[in-house]
Motif scaffolding. Structure first.
Motif, PDB file in Angstrom:
ATOM      1  N   GLU A 329       0.826  -1.262   0.113  1.00  0.00           N
ATOM      2  CA  GLU A 329       0.433   0.250  -0.062  1.00  0.00           C
ATOM      3  C   GLU A 329       0.907   1.852   0.105  1.00  0.00           C
ATOM      4  O   GLU A 329       1.041   2.369  -1.026  1.00  0.00           O
ATOM      5  CB  GLU A 329      -0.998   0.150   1.439  1.00  0.00           C
ATOM      6  N   VAL A 330       2.001   1.088   0.705  1.00  0.00           N
ATOM      7  CA  VAL A 330       2.209   2.384   1.045  1.00  0.00           C
ATOM      8  C   VAL A 330       3.513   2.626  -0.855  1.00  0.00           C
ATOM      9  O   VAL A 330       3.755   3.470  -1.580  1.00  0.00           O
ATOM     10  CB  VAL A 330       3.987   1.701   1.778  1.00  0.00           C
ATOM     11  N   ALA A 331       3.803   1.168  -0.733  1.00  0.00           N
ATOM     12  CA  ALA A 331       4.786   1.461  -2.646  1.00  0.00           C
ATOM     13  C   ALA A 331       3.994   1.998  -3.351  1.00  0.00           C
ATOM     14  O   ALA A 331       4.100   2.446  -4.669  1.00  0.00           O
ATOM     15  CB  ALA A 331       5.182   0.175  -2.816  1.00  0.00           C
ATOM     16  N   LEU A 332       2.999   1.153  -3.337  1.00  0.00           N
ATOM     17  CA  LEU A 332       1.295   2.159  -4.252  1.00  0.00           C
ATOM     18  C   LEU A 332       1.302   3.158  -4.082  1.00  0.00           C
ATOM     19  O   LEU A 332       1.135   4.017  -5.126  1.00  0.00           O
ATOM     20  CB  LEU A 332       0.191   1.070  -4.065  1.00  0.00           C
ATOM     21  N   ASP A 333       1.121   4.440  -2.765  1.00  0.00           N
ATOM     22  CA  ASP A 333       1.112   5.731  -2.443  1.00  0.00           C
ATOM     23  C   ASP A 333       2.064   5.770  -3.511  1.00  0.00           C
ATOM     24  O   ASP A 333       1.873   6.996  -3.870  1.00  0.00           O
ATOM     25  CB  ASP A 333       0.253   5.672  -0.782  1.00  0.00           C
ATOM     26  N   SER A 334       3.045   5.750  -3.177  1.00  0.00           N
ATOM     27  CA  SER A 334       4.198   6.690  -3.836  1.00  0.00           C
ATOM     28  C   SER A 334       4.637   6.782  -5.321  1.00  0.00           C
ATOM     29  O   SER A 334       4.580   7.190  -5.549  1.00  0.00           O
ATOM     30  CB  SER A 334       5.521   6.071  -2.841  1.00  0.00           C
ATOM     31  N   PHE A 335       3.791   5.175  -5.920  1.00  0.00           N
ATOM     32  CA  PHE A 335       3.824   5.219  -6.916  1.00  0.00           C
ATOM     33  C   PHE A 335       3.099   6.640  -7.635  1.00  0.00           C
ATOM     34  O   PHE A 335       3.535   7.079  -8.436  1.00  0.00           O
ATOM     35  CB  PHE A 335       3.976   4.340  -7.263  1.00  0.00           C
ATOM     36  N   ILE A 336       1.844   6.512  -6.731  1.00  0.00           N
ATOM     37  CA  ILE A 336       0.756   7.700  -7.360  1.00  0.00           C
ATOM     38  C   ILE A 336       1.299   9.043  -7.090  1.00  0.00           C
ATOM     39  O   ILE A 336       1.031   9.667  -8.193  1.00  0.00           O
ATOM     40  CB  ILE A 336      -0.884   6.805  -6.701  1.00  0.00           C
ATOM     41  N   ALA A 337       2.072   9.064  -5.805  1.00  0.00           N
ATOM     42  CA  ALA A 337       2.766   9.862  -5.667  1.00  0.00           C
ATOM     43  C   ALA A 337       3.702  10.632  -5.937  1.00  0.00           C
ATOM     44  O   ALA A 337       4.351  12.208  -6.531  1.00  0.00           O
ATOM     45  CB  ALA A 337       2.868   9.943  -4.463  1.00  0.00           C
ATOM     46  N   GLY A 338       4.279   9.946  -7.536  1.00  0.00           N
ATOM     47  CA  GLY A 338       5.194  10.045  -7.942  1.00  0.00           C
ATOM     48  C   GLY A 338       6.790   9.894  -7.379  1.00  0.00           C
ATOM     49  O   GLY A 338       7.496  10.515  -8.154  1.00  0.00           O
ATOM     50  N   GLN A 339       6.491   9.458  -6.423  1.00  0.00           N
ATOM     51  CA  GLN A 339       7.934   9.744  -5.501  1.00  0.00           C
ATOM     52  C   GLN A 339       8.823   8.104  -5.926  1.00  0.00           C
ATOM     53  O   GLN A 339       9.529   8.514  -5.998  1.00  0.00           O
ATOM     54  CB  GLN A 339       7.229   9.132  -4.334  1.00  0.00           C
ATOM     55  N   VAL A 340       8.366   6.539  -6.138  1.00  0.00           N
ATOM     56  CA  VAL A 340       8.817   5.488  -6.891  1.00  0.00           C
ATOM     57  C   VAL A 340       8.290   5.380  -8.318  1.00  0.00           C
ATOM     58  O   VAL A 340       7.482   5.963  -8.641  1.00  0.00           O
ATOM     59  CB  VAL A 340       9.225   4.684  -5.682  1.00  0.00           C
ATOM     60  N   GLY A 341       9.567   5.021  -9.069  1.00  0.00           N
ATOM     61  CA  GLY A 341       9.500   4.501 -10.081  1.00  0.00           C
ATOM     62  C   GLY A 341       8.005   3.514 -10.066  1.00  0.00           C
ATOM     63  O   GLY A 341       7.810   2.714  -9.022  1.00  0.00           O
ATOM     64  N   PHE A 342       7.831   2.976 -11.415  1.00  0.00           N
ATOM     65  CA  PHE A 342       6.829   1.555 -10.856  1.00  0.00           C
ATOM     66  C   PHE A 342       7.495   0.065 -10.796  1.00  0.00           C
ATOM     67  O   PHE A 342       7.231  -0.402  -9.968  1.00  0.00           O
ATOM     68  CB  PHE A 342       6.148   1.369 -12.447  1.00  0.00           C
TER      69      PHE A 342
END
Ligand code: NAD
Ligand code: MG
Length: 392
Positions: A329-342
């Protein structure tokens, strides 16, 4: 008259559930106890008015004045916040739809089991984070859990009248999501908009992105293991781009029973709503001749590392599922927020599991819901710290 509640009524599954409830007679056929939603209070209020609900609950305290205003004169109570969600779950209902997304859906569904009715479980996170606990709670109160994920509804239907001891394997299918046919080297640059474009199913954004990364299928592997009690080695994932065959069950005699249907969640929801009967459902009928052919292939482990992580989680068991889900969930939130790549999401989840494994024995079974929620919170903190380090 059957009493019902819908948690997450304004989401993708919630709207499909509402559609079926209205088509099957609405307030003339069901006594609606509670409907819950998030910030879309106008939609929540409209549903609550249409079904004549006792109470409508928004998850957000700051939305309460708007919800009250939208319900003025309707006779529907308005409430807000996490405690109100649990209070809504404490109101007895014969059939409860659990369709909140994420770990937030665990506690309300768990509480609703106390009434000994039916929990229609769309919230797969409940089984991933706390499967054994949830099933034990259901057994304690004589409650029934019916699967609402399309693959698990399909397995459940294929198992009707069969002996689970004769099951050799369970195969769940995956469309492959938005990036099924992308060149591997392009995946690292995939955008949120590109990941949110599902080839066959219309779903909420989070599960759509989880389909592209196969984290959704990874969750479903664990869900299959927990719900049906089959060994991880007996569960297979098959990429099936057409999304027509939802699952197959293989028996000791070599027979494979497949469940086919149009990719429409009202199928699985309607099955759970009408079980053990079958009612006419407004889903498209398949024209196999027009479809011509169905195709299948093995999933590519390089493209979808989430599947390997799910296998590790199934080996660890205990609290590993709660860590896996929270990190995801954290990884997905961060991807949606543009903080980490897919393609960074899987590494983050793996890194979180590795860190948590050394801190405590994740294989220890959860003995309480609090233990699961505490592990969830710790794993989120670890995952966020890992993201912070990466950005430095
Ligand atoms: P969604 O995002 O469309 O809707 C989620 C619902 O939960 C909304 O009503 C939202 O207001 C509410 N919600 C969100 N966060 C909340 C929180 N913190 N507290 C309380 N309420 C909150 O999600 P969805 O796609 O309908 O999925 C719901 C669940 O069903 C998920 O667990 C998902 O994995 C599962 N599922 C969905 C599909 C599908 O086709 N959409 C298929 C199979 C399984
Ligand atoms: Mg599914």
């Amino acid at each position: 008259m059957r009493s019902i509640s819908v948690f997450g009524a304004t989401g993708s599954i919630g709207e499909s559930t509402f559609d079926l409830l209205m088509r099957q007679g609405g307030r003339a056929a069901f006594r609606t106890v509670a409907l819950t939603g998030g910030r879309n209070v106008a939609r929540l209020a409209a549903q609550a008015r249409a079904l004549g609900a006792e109470v409508a609950v928004t998850a957000h305290d700051d939305c309460l004045p708007d919800l009250r205003a939208a319900l003025a004169g309707s006779g529907v109570e308005a409430a807000a916040g996490a405690a109100a969600l649990l209070e809504a779950a404490d109101r007895p209902a014969d059939w409860v739809m659990s369709a909140i997304i994420g770990a937030a859906g665990l506690a309300p569904g768990f509480r609703a089991l106390r009434h000994g009715g039916t929990l229609a479980l769309a919230n797969k996170e409940s089984l991933v984070t706390a499967g054994p606990l949830l099933l034990a709670e259901a057994a304690r109160h004589g409650a029934r859990i019916l699967p609402v994920d399309s693959e698990h509804s399909a397995v459940f239907q294929a198992l009707a009248g069969e002996d689970i001891a004769a099951v050799e394997r369970v195969i769940i299918t995956a469309s492959g999501g938005a990036f099924r046919d992308w060149p591997l080297e392009r995946l690292a640059r995939a955008t949120v908009a590109e990941a949110s474009n599902h080839p066959t199913w219309a779903m909420g954004q989070r599960i759509t992105i989880d389909s592209a990364s196969m984290f959704n299928k990874a969750m479903e592997l664990i869900e299959t293991r927990e719900f049906f009690g089959v060994n991880p080695a007996q569960i297979e994932v098959l990429v099936h781009p057409e999304s027509i065959v939802h699952a197959l069950v293989g028996f000791a005699d070599g027979a494979l029973m497949a469940h086919l249907g149009a990719p429409d969640m009202r199928h699985a929801i309607g099955y759970a709503l009408n079980w053990p009967l079958r009612a006419a459902l407004p889903v498209p009928r398949l024209d196999l001749a027009a479809l011509g052919q169905l195709s299948f292939r093995a999933p590519d482990p390089l493209r979808w590392p989430a599947l390997r992580l799910a296998r590790e989680v199934m080996e660890l068991r205990g609290l590993a599922g709660a860590v896996f889900n929270a990190a995801k969930e954290v990884a997905l939130d961060s991807f949606i927020a543009g903080q980490v790549g897919f393609m960074d999401m899987a590494g983050l989840v793996e890194g979180t599991i590795d860190k948590m494994v050394t801190r405590q024995s994740l294989g220890n079974a959860a003995t309480s819901l609090d233990m699961v929620l505490q592990t969830d919170a710790e794993a989120r903190a670890v995952a966020r710290a890992l993201i912070g380090q990466e950005k430095d």
